[in-house]
Every structure is written in C-alpha cells, then in structure tokens.
Motif scaffolding. Structure first.
Motif, PDB file in Angstrom:
ATOM      1  N   PHE A 139       0.811  -1.219   0.000  1.00  0.00           N
ATOM      2  CA  PHE A 139       0.000   0.000   0.000  1.00  0.00           C
ATOM      3  C   PHE A 139       0.847   1.273   0.000  1.00  0.00           C
ATOM      4  N   LYS A 140       2.063   1.200  -0.539  1.00  0.00           N
ATOM      5  CA  LYS A 140       2.932   2.376  -0.566  1.00  0.00           C
ATOM      6  C   LYS A 140       2.324   3.508  -1.379  1.00  0.00           C
ATOM      7  N   GLU A 141       1.639   3.151  -2.455  1.00  0.00           N
ATOM      8  CA  GLU A 141       1.039   4.180  -3.312  1.00  0.00           C
ATOM      9  C   GLU A 141      -0.007   4.997  -2.569  1.00  0.00           C
ATOM     10  N   ILE A 142      -0.858   4.311  -1.835  1.00  0.00           N
ATOM     11  CA  ILE A 142      -1.933   5.016  -1.135  1.00  0.00           C
ATOM     12  C   ILE A 142      -1.400   5.785   0.075  1.00  0.00           C
ATOM     13  N   PHE A 143      -0.339   5.273   0.706  1.00  0.00           N
ATOM     14  CA  PHE A 143       0.278   6.009   1.800  1.00  0.00           C
ATOM     15  C   PHE A 143       0.902   7.313   1.310  1.00  0.00           C
ATOM     16  N   SER A 144       1.479   7.280   0.110  1.00  0.00           N
ATOM     17  CA  SER A 144       2.081   8.493  -0.445  1.00  0.00           C
ATOM     18  C   SER A 144       1.021   9.512  -0.852  1.00  0.00           C
ATOM     19  N   MET A 145      -0.149   9.046  -1.188  1.00  0.00           N
ATOM     20  CA  MET A 145      -1.236   9.937  -1.597  1.00  0.00           C
ATOM     21  C   MET A 145      -1.934  10.575  -0.397  1.00  0.00           C
ATOM     22  N   PHE A 146      -1.984   9.845   0.720  1.00  0.00           N
ATOM     23  CA  PHE A 146      -2.683  10.325   1.911  1.00  0.00           C
ATOM     24  C   PHE A 146      -1.699  10.424   3.080  1.00  0.00           C
ATOM     25  N   PRO A 147      -1.101  11.580   3.323  1.00  0.00           N
ATOM     26  CA  PRO A 147      -0.189  11.745   4.459  1.00  0.00           C
ATOM     27  C   PRO A 147      -0.856  11.471   5.805  1.00  0.00           C
ATOM     28  N   SER A 148      -2.175  11.608   5.867  1.00  0.00           N
ATOM     29  CA  SER A 148      -2.890  11.381   7.122  1.00  0.00           C
ATOM     30  C   SER A 148      -3.189   9.902   7.371  1.00  0.00           C
ATOM     31  N   LEU A 149      -2.975   9.057   6.366  1.00  0.00           N
ATOM     32  CA  LEU A 149      -3.235   7.618   6.502  1.00  0.00           C
ATOM     33  C   LEU A 149      -2.126   6.972   7.321  1.00  0.00           C
ATOM     34  N   GLU A 150      -2.517   6.216   8.352  1.00  0.00           N
ATOM     35  CA  GLU A 150      -1.529   5.622   9.255  1.00  0.00           C
ATOM     36  C   GLU A 150      -1.483   4.106   9.184  1.00  0.00           C
ATOM     37  N   LEU A 151      -2.617   3.468   8.891  1.00  0.00           N
ATOM     38  CA  LEU A 151      -2.689   2.013   9.021  1.00  0.00           C
ATOM     39  C   LEU A 151      -3.681   1.447   8.013  1.00  0.00           C
ATOM     40  N   VAL A 152      -3.309   0.301   7.416  1.00  0.00           N
ATOM     41  CA  VAL A 152      -4.195  -0.396   6.476  1.00  0.00           C
ATOM     42  C   VAL A 152      -4.164  -1.882   6.800  1.00  0.00           C
ATOM     43  N   TYR A 153      -5.320  -2.521   6.774  1.00  0.00           N
ATOM     44  CA  TYR A 153      -5.391  -3.975   6.938  1.00  0.00           C
ATOM     45  C   TYR A 153      -6.668  -4.490   6.272  1.00  0.00           C
ATOM     46  N   ILE A 154      -6.697  -5.808   6.028  1.00  0.00           N
ATOM     47  CA  ILE A 154      -7.797  -6.415   5.275  1.00  0.00           C
ATOM     48  C   ILE A 154      -8.435  -7.518   6.114  1.00  0.00           C
ATOM     49  N   ILE A 155      -9.769  -7.585   6.074  1.00  0.00           N
ATOM     50  CA  ILE A 155     -10.527  -8.598   6.809  1.00  0.00           C
ATOM     51  C   ILE A 155     -11.418  -9.363   5.835  1.00  0.00           C
ATOM     52  N   ASN A 156     -11.491 -10.669   6.027  1.00  0.00           N
ATOM     53  CA  ASN A 156     -12.401 -11.489   5.235  1.00  0.00           C
ATOM     54  C   ASN A 156     -13.824 -11.316   5.778  1.00  0.00           C
ATOM     55  N   LYS A 157     -14.740 -10.942   4.906  1.00  0.00           N
ATOM     56  CA  LYS A 157     -16.106 -10.635   5.325  1.00  0.00           C
ATOM     57  C   LYS A 157     -16.830 -11.857   5.868  1.00  0.00           C
ATOM     58  N   ASP A 158     -16.525 -13.034   5.335  1.00  0.00           N
ATOM     59  CA  ASP A 158     -17.227 -14.255   5.734  1.00  0.00           C
ATOM     60  C   ASP A 158     -16.655 -14.846   7.025  1.00  0.00           C
ATOM     61  N   THR A 159     -15.330 -15.015   7.070  1.00  0.00           N
ATOM     62  CA  THR A 159     -14.713 -15.627   8.246  1.00  0.00           C
ATOM     63  C   THR A 159     -14.484 -14.617   9.370  1.00  0.00           C
ATOM     64  N   LYS A 160     -14.517 -13.315   9.011  1.00  0.00           N
ATOM     65  CA  LYS A 160     -14.295 -12.222   9.968  1.00  0.00           C
ATOM     66  C   LYS A 160     -12.891 -12.245  10.569  1.00  0.00           C
ATOM     67  N   LEU A 161     -11.963 -12.885   9.846  1.00  0.00           N
ATOM     68  CA  LEU A 161     -10.567 -12.931  10.272  1.00  0.00           C
ATOM     69  C   LEU A 161      -9.753 -11.911   9.488  1.00  0.00           C
ATOM     70  N   GLN A 162      -8.757 -11.337  10.136  1.00  0.00           N
ATOM     71  CA  GLN A 162      -7.859 -10.420   9.446  1.00  0.00           C
ATOM     72  C   GLN A 162      -6.885 -11.252   8.630  1.00  0.00           C
ATOM     73  N   ILE A 163      -6.935 -11.095   7.318  1.00  0.00           N
ATOM     74  CA  ILE A 163      -6.132 -11.940   6.431  1.00  0.00           C
ATOM     75  C   ILE A 163      -4.808 -11.285   6.041  1.00  0.00           C
ATOM     76  N   SER A 164      -4.590 -10.078   6.474  1.00  0.00           N
ATOM     77  CA  SER A 164      -3.345  -9.378   6.149  1.00  0.00           C
ATOM     78  C   SER A 164      -2.694  -8.875   7.430  1.00  0.00           C
ATOM     79  N   PRO A 165      -1.401  -8.621   7.380  1.00  0.00           N
ATOM     80  CA  PRO A 165      -0.771  -7.961   8.534  1.00  0.00           C
ATOM     81  C   PRO A 165      -1.187  -6.489   8.569  1.00  0.00           C
ATOM     82  N   ASN A 166      -0.783  -5.788   9.605  1.00  0.00           N
ATOM     83  CA  ASN A 166      -1.012  -4.348   9.662  1.00  0.00           C
ATOM     84  C   ASN A 166       0.077  -3.638   8.867  1.00  0.00           C
ATOM     85  N   PHE A 167      -0.337  -2.824   7.906  1.00  0.00           N
ATOM     86  CA  PHE A 167       0.602  -2.049   7.095  1.00  0.00           C
ATOM     87  C   PHE A 167       0.614  -0.616   7.622  1.00  0.00           C
TER      88      PHE A 167
END
Length: 291
Positions: free
Chosen positions: A37-65
């Motif tokens: 997510f480097k591209e989106i971090f460079s576009m939004f200086p106020s963005l601090e954290l990104v992560y992804i969750i599976n809607k069905d299992t409700k588990l976080q499938i990605s690390p915290n970026f």
C-alpha cells in the motif's frame, strides 16, 4: 483533542465525501497490497494504518501495514468480528465510516474508513489531526508550532518560578521584619499581601498560557477562555491596587494629611479600571447571547 473533534463533526460530511471519492477513484484497492500500500500512503499523508478482513470468516487476512513501511504480522488471523458488527454501510455504497476513536495500534486519534470489495473489507485508519490539516480545517505548521510551543513553555514556566519566588520572598520579608527586626507596622502587613496577590495573578496567567498553548494547543479562538483569563488577571491586579490604595490612605492619614489628594487619584484610577472591566464583561455576555 476536544477541539479537533468539534472541527471534525462540524465538517464531517465534507470529510467523508472527500475520503470516499478519493479512495473509490483509485479503483480496486486490494491490488495495492502487492506493494504494501505504498502508493496510497504516499497519496494520503494522514493515513496511518491499512489492513484487510475477510467478510465471511471475519478474520484479518493481512498484517497491519503502517505508513513508515513497517509491517506487523502479529495481527494476522485474529478475529475482527467486533469491527464488522459495527460497520454501517450507506445504501448503495461500499464505504462505511467509524466515529473518531483512539487507535490501540497507533495510539493516535483516528477515523476508520472501511471499503468493501467482494468478500473482503479493507480498513484505512486516518489520523484526525493530519486529516484536518490536509483539508485546511486547522492550521498546523510544525516548525512554527515547535518554536511557539518552546517559547510559551519557557515563558510559562518562568512565570511560574517568578510567582513562587514572589510568594516565598513576601513570606520571608514578613517573617524577617517581624521576628528579626522587630518591625510590625502597615508596610510589614500590606506589602506581603500585595506580593502574594500579584503572585497569584502571575500564576493564573502562566497556567492559562501553558494550558492553551503548550499542553493543549488551541487552533480556534475561544472567547470564553480568553475572557476568563483577562477577567481573572484584572481582578487580581485590582485587588493588589486596592490594597495598595488602602495602605496609602492609612499612611497619609497618619503622617501627611495634606497629600490625601494623591490617594484619591489612586482610588479613582482603580475605580476606572473596575468600571472598564464591568463594561467588558457586560459586552462579552451580550455578544454571546446575540450569537
């Protein structure tokens, strides 16, 4: 922080529309994971954290970026059911917004934007302070802010030390005059009281400066705080001058009655200050009711 929230809620619709349109214009957001997510971090200086969750299992499938290119894999495969249960997507929209809160991951006040893409929900944490600055809703020039904060810190604590010195010196002078020199007259009594009153006035002024400019930087004019600060300071000055005038009256009445007119001038000046303060308080309250 309270002031940031007030500004945020006053402009909430504008902020949400900006974030929603900006994120949706990027197309598929999940593909940005390939570059952390480097591209989106460079576009939004106020963005601090990104992560992804599976809607069905409700588990976080990605690390915290994080915006500093760091990755926290310990958050992966953790159930985020409590987050999904709080999401309220608007009708015909794939975007949901949280209310402002303090993030346990970044320790900053933030608002989370959730974007639904297929079976996945992407979460974007935006720092409120940086977001408001980015949208020109507050003015925060960091170098200038650092300089002014340093100046107010030095000035505030110097006034603190000066007020403590005045209190200690007045007590020392009183005890020394009474216990050592054996002098006990009007000057011995009234001078420490005047010094104590001025010490309290300086202490209150220093406390207000540190509260408003150092520990809680105010970015908008708060007439209530300013009025309270001016009123308290002037009242302390009026009390000190009134005590001085009383002492002058006693001294002239005892030693030199012909100079009583000088005491009258002093009392008249104090009365004018008191009248001016009364008018100031009246006009301030009147303007507040009109608003």
């Amino acid at each position: 922080m309270k002031e940031y929230l007030e500004v945020y809620f006053q402009n909430q619709e504008k902020i949400e529309n900006f974030l929603q349109e900006s994120l949706l214009k990027l197309g598929e957001l999940k593909r940005l994971r390939e570059q952390n997510f480097k591209e989106i971090f460079s576009m939004f200086p106020s963005l601090e954290l990104v992560y992804i969750i599976n809607k069905d299992t409700k588990l976080q499938i990605s690390p915290n970026f994080y915006k500093n290119n760091s990755i926290d894999k310990s958050a992966q495969n953790i159930s985020r059911e409590y987050l999904i249960s709080k999401l309220h997507f608007k009708e015909n929209s794939s975007v949901a917004f949280s209310t402002p809160y303090v993030s346990s991951a970044t320790r900053n006040s933030c608002v989370t934007v959730s974007v639904k893409e297929g079976n996945y929900i992407l979460f974007f944490d935006f720092k409120i302070e940086s977001l408001l600055e980015r949208l020109n809703l507050i003015e925060l020039n960091k170098p200038f802010h650092t300089v002014t904060k340093t100046f107010y810190t030095i000035a505030g604590y110097s006034m603190f030390l000066l007020s403590i010195f005045m209190v200690c010196y007045s007590m020392y002078d009183f005890i020394h005059s009474f216990m050592v020199k054996g002098i006990f007259n009007l000057d011995t009594i009234f001078k420490p009281i005047i010094a104590l009153t001025l010490g309290v006035a300086i202490f209150d002024l220093a406390k207000t400066i540190l509260e408003q400019e150092v520990y809680f930087k105010s970015y908008s004019k708060n007439s209530k705080v300013e009025t309270k600060m001016i009123t308290k300071f002037l009242i302390s000055i009026i009390i000190a001058l009134s005590i001085e005038a009383l002492m002058v009256v006693f001294k002239i009445a005892i030693n030199d009655y012909d100079k009583m007119i000088n005491a009258l001038y002093l009392i008249t000046g104090i009365s004018l200050i008191l009248i001016a303060l009364s008018i100031f308080i009246y006009l301030t309250k009147k303007n507040k009711h009109l608003i």
